[in-house]
Design an enzyme around this catalytic site. Structure first.
Site, PDB file in Angstrom:
ATOM      1  N   ASP A 184       0.799  -1.224   0.000  1.00 15.68           N
ATOM      2  CA  ASP A 184       0.000   0.000   0.000  1.00 15.68           C
ATOM      3  C   ASP A 184       0.834   1.277   0.000  1.00 15.68           C
ATOM      4  O   ASP A 184       0.280   2.373   0.013  1.00 15.68           O
ATOM      5  CB  ASP A 184      -0.947   0.013   1.211  1.00 15.68           C
ATOM      6  CG  ASP A 184      -2.161  -0.881   0.988  1.00 15.68           C
ATOM      7  OD1 ASP A 184      -2.347  -1.321  -0.156  1.00 15.68           O
ATOM      8  OD2 ASP A 184      -2.902  -1.136   1.944  1.00 15.68           O
ATOM      9  N   ASP A 211     -15.560  34.902 -34.465  1.00 17.93           N
ATOM     10  CA  ASP A 211     -14.786  33.666 -34.538  1.00 17.93           C
ATOM     11  C   ASP A 211     -15.431  32.531 -33.745  1.00 17.93           C
ATOM     12  O   ASP A 211     -15.171  31.359 -34.011  1.00 17.93           O
ATOM     13  CB  ASP A 211     -13.362  33.886 -34.006  1.00 17.93           C
ATOM     14  CG  ASP A 211     -12.540  34.736 -34.957  1.00 17.93           C
ATOM     15  OD1 ASP A 211     -12.951  34.853 -36.123  1.00 17.93           O
ATOM     16  OD2 ASP A 211     -11.509  35.273 -34.539  1.00 17.93           O
ATOM     17  N   LEU A 269     -11.510  21.337 -36.372  1.00 17.92           N
ATOM     18  CA  LEU A 269     -11.862  21.858 -37.687  1.00 17.92           C
ATOM     19  C   LEU A 269     -10.670  21.778 -38.627  1.00 17.92           C
ATOM     20  O   LEU A 269     -10.795  21.391 -39.789  1.00 17.92           O
ATOM     21  CB  LEU A 269     -12.337  23.309 -37.536  1.00 17.92           C
ATOM     22  CG  LEU A 269     -12.885  23.975 -38.797  1.00 17.92           C
ATOM     23  CD1 LEU A 269     -14.118  23.246 -39.296  1.00 17.92           C
ATOM     24  CD2 LEU A 269     -13.200  25.438 -38.514  1.00 17.92           C
TER      25      LEU A 269
END
Length: 523
Positions: A36, A290, A426
């Protein structure tokens, strides 16, 4: 029990480690097996801290289980106190040690140390990391302030007027391994200072036990991260009468609401909304030419409750996106997320299974994903732009630069982080459209982070054969060619709709004409 290769939250003792590591003059003794100790890496690797967490592990092994593990616990507690000399000691156990039932907290309290000892009983098999952090901070606050509780004298939020000084507030909730907490604190302190408000204590991040005892010197509390601080804020309100804020200042509208909420609680004059809006570039950018093409973009959101709810509000009200999916892995905030989802007319997804999230993502067919590190991986597989808005996160989401999520500058950061992937998407589509030109070649590396487009996988990201769930669909060459012209971030939705149309009309082969007809049908 569930076997998985990914989890959104660790066990509750990791949450306790976050609180201990965020603070000074505190040490955490964790009764745990050797395996652990991996949790150290979360702080040194992801947070890139220059020091180890203030945690001592008992690190018992299998051979120790045949003997007295309680003596091992006491030995480690004694050594930790002598070596680190903390002002407050946290004692707890990991999920494995919980099965042994050595009660390390009770053992520590019986050792006669002259310091506050906080016994952390964190149910590892029913709770997770954020709950563990919240419970640890709550128990620590309660332990250090319980002797100062007065049921007759409550703290008035207007006390600052009587004392003839500026109002003071506490900022509660920021911690290590939180999402941009360090920078959020700086931004919120700056905003409060501009409003004539002083910061009394920031906790747990950077605080000491002495600072926790000074919490009651402030008039109100700022609950910055509800997952971590709400339980402590409720206790302080119940026992000292300290009011706390509910608005999370992520986004322009929420930041303005936050400032006005603080002003109302402290009896300060409300501020001019238009004047405040000009402090960030997000409102103007989102209205600019834009950004017009971003309006109506479909967005899928998943993360912790605080950031998921805030992201949904920003996406809908400030950027004009359409929220098509909203969810969280934080079951403690499921009610708030469901309420937000209902307002957006979507069904909330409450789960800690990343495969369920990915499946919901596919069905929603978003153009942008806002999520955790795992949603980034899922979005890459599906070819969808993604921005990380919440923990769990990768080291790349812990920037060295100033990059908050809250306040005015946080709104600027959010605009950049969310909108740029869409703009890059895009550009990616244009590259895909003109890849037959000599400037472009197949196999060109994408700047979105995922691998180069494979023409064999362009129609389907997760199937080798092009089959519909109901019957086999054959795409002709003309149909394939036309589908590749569709922007990749909506290609999956177009393909699904076209196949639905083909099944509805009984068309066995999908050509370019079928795709046009399907588009007209669903328009």
């Amino acid at each position: 029990m569930e076997l998985t290769l990914w989890t959104y939250e660790g066990p509750p003792h990791v949450g306790a480690m976050r609180i201990a590591s965020s603070m000074k003059d505190i040490h955490y003794v964790l009764h745990a097996p050797q395996g652990d100790t991996y949790a150290d890496l979360l702080f040194t690797m992801i947070e890139r801290r220059g020091q180890r967490p203030p945690v001592t592990y008992t690190t018992f092994q299998a051979r120790d289980l045949g003997g007295d593990t309680a003596e091992l616990v006491k030995k480690n507690i004694k050594e930790a106190v002598e070596r680190f000399k903390p002002k407050t000691l946290l004692v707890g156990e990991s999920c494995t040690a919980e099965l042994i039932q050595d009660q390390p907290g009770a053992l520590a309290k019986g050792m006669g140390f002259d310091m506050p000892i906080v016994n952390l009983e964190l149910p590892a098999y029913s709770k997770k990391e954020n709950w563990g952090a919240s419970e640890t901070f709550y128990q620590l606050t309660r332990t250090l302030l319980k002797d100062k509780v007065s049921f007759s004298d409550k703290i008035s939020p207007f006390r600052w007027k009587e004392l003839g000084r500026r109002p003071k507030v506490n900022i509660l909730g920021p911690s290590l391994l939180g999402f941009r907490c360090r920078d959020d604190v700086i931004e919120i302190q700056r905003i409060l200072s501009e409003q004539g408000i002083d910061t009394n204590v920031v906790a747990p991040l950077g605080a000491s036990p002495d600072d926790i005892e000074r919490l009651i010197d402030a008039e109100i509390n700022i609950c910055l991260y509800q997952e971590i601080a709400e339980a402590s804020c409720e206790w302080l309100k119940r026992n000292f009468g300290m009011e706390y804020t509910n608005t999370i200042p992520i986004g322009i509208k929420n930041t303005i609401e936050f400032i006005n909420e603080v002003h109302e609680k402290l009896d300060l004059p409300l501020t001019n909304k238009e004047e405040l809006e000009n402090k960030s570039k997000l409102p103007w950018y989102s209205k600019s030419v834009d950004s017009n093409y971003l309006t109506g973009k479909r967005v899928f959101i998943f993360g912790d409750g605080t950031h998921a709810i805030a992201a949904a509000k920003i996406a809908k009200e400030e950027l004009g996106f359409e929220v098509v999916g909203l969810g969280t892995y934080s079951r403690e905030m499921a009610r708030q997320v469901r309420a937000t989802a209902k307002d957006l007319n979507v069904e909330a997804l409450i789960t800690n299974n990343y495969l369920e999230v990915e499946d919901a993502m596919k069905k929603a067919a978003p153009e942008l994903v806002l999520g955790t590190q795992m949603e980034r991986h899922s979005a890459k597989r599906l070819g969808i732009p993604c921005s990380v808005i919440s923990t769990p996160m990768h080291v790349q989401d812990v920037p060295a630069r100033y990059s908050p999520q809250m306040g005015w500058e946080g709104a600027n950061v959010i605009f950049d982080d969310w909108v740029h992937p869409l703009m890059m998407g895009l550009e990616e589509h244009l590259i895909d459209m003109f890849k037959h030109d000599f400037e472009f070649v197949d196999g060109h590396q994408s700047h979105l982070g995922h691998t180069a487009t494979n023409k064999n996988n362009i129609l389907n990201s997760d199937e080798k054969k092009e089959k519909n769930s109901k019957e086999e669909i054959i795409w002709t060459e003309s149909g394939r060619a036309e589908l590749t012209k569709v922007p990749f971030f909506v290609r999956g939705k177009v393909k699904t709709n076209t196949e639905k149309y083909a099944i509805l009309r009984g068309i066995p082969e999908i050509s370019d004409e079928t795709l046009y007809d399907a588009k007209a049908y669903f328009s």
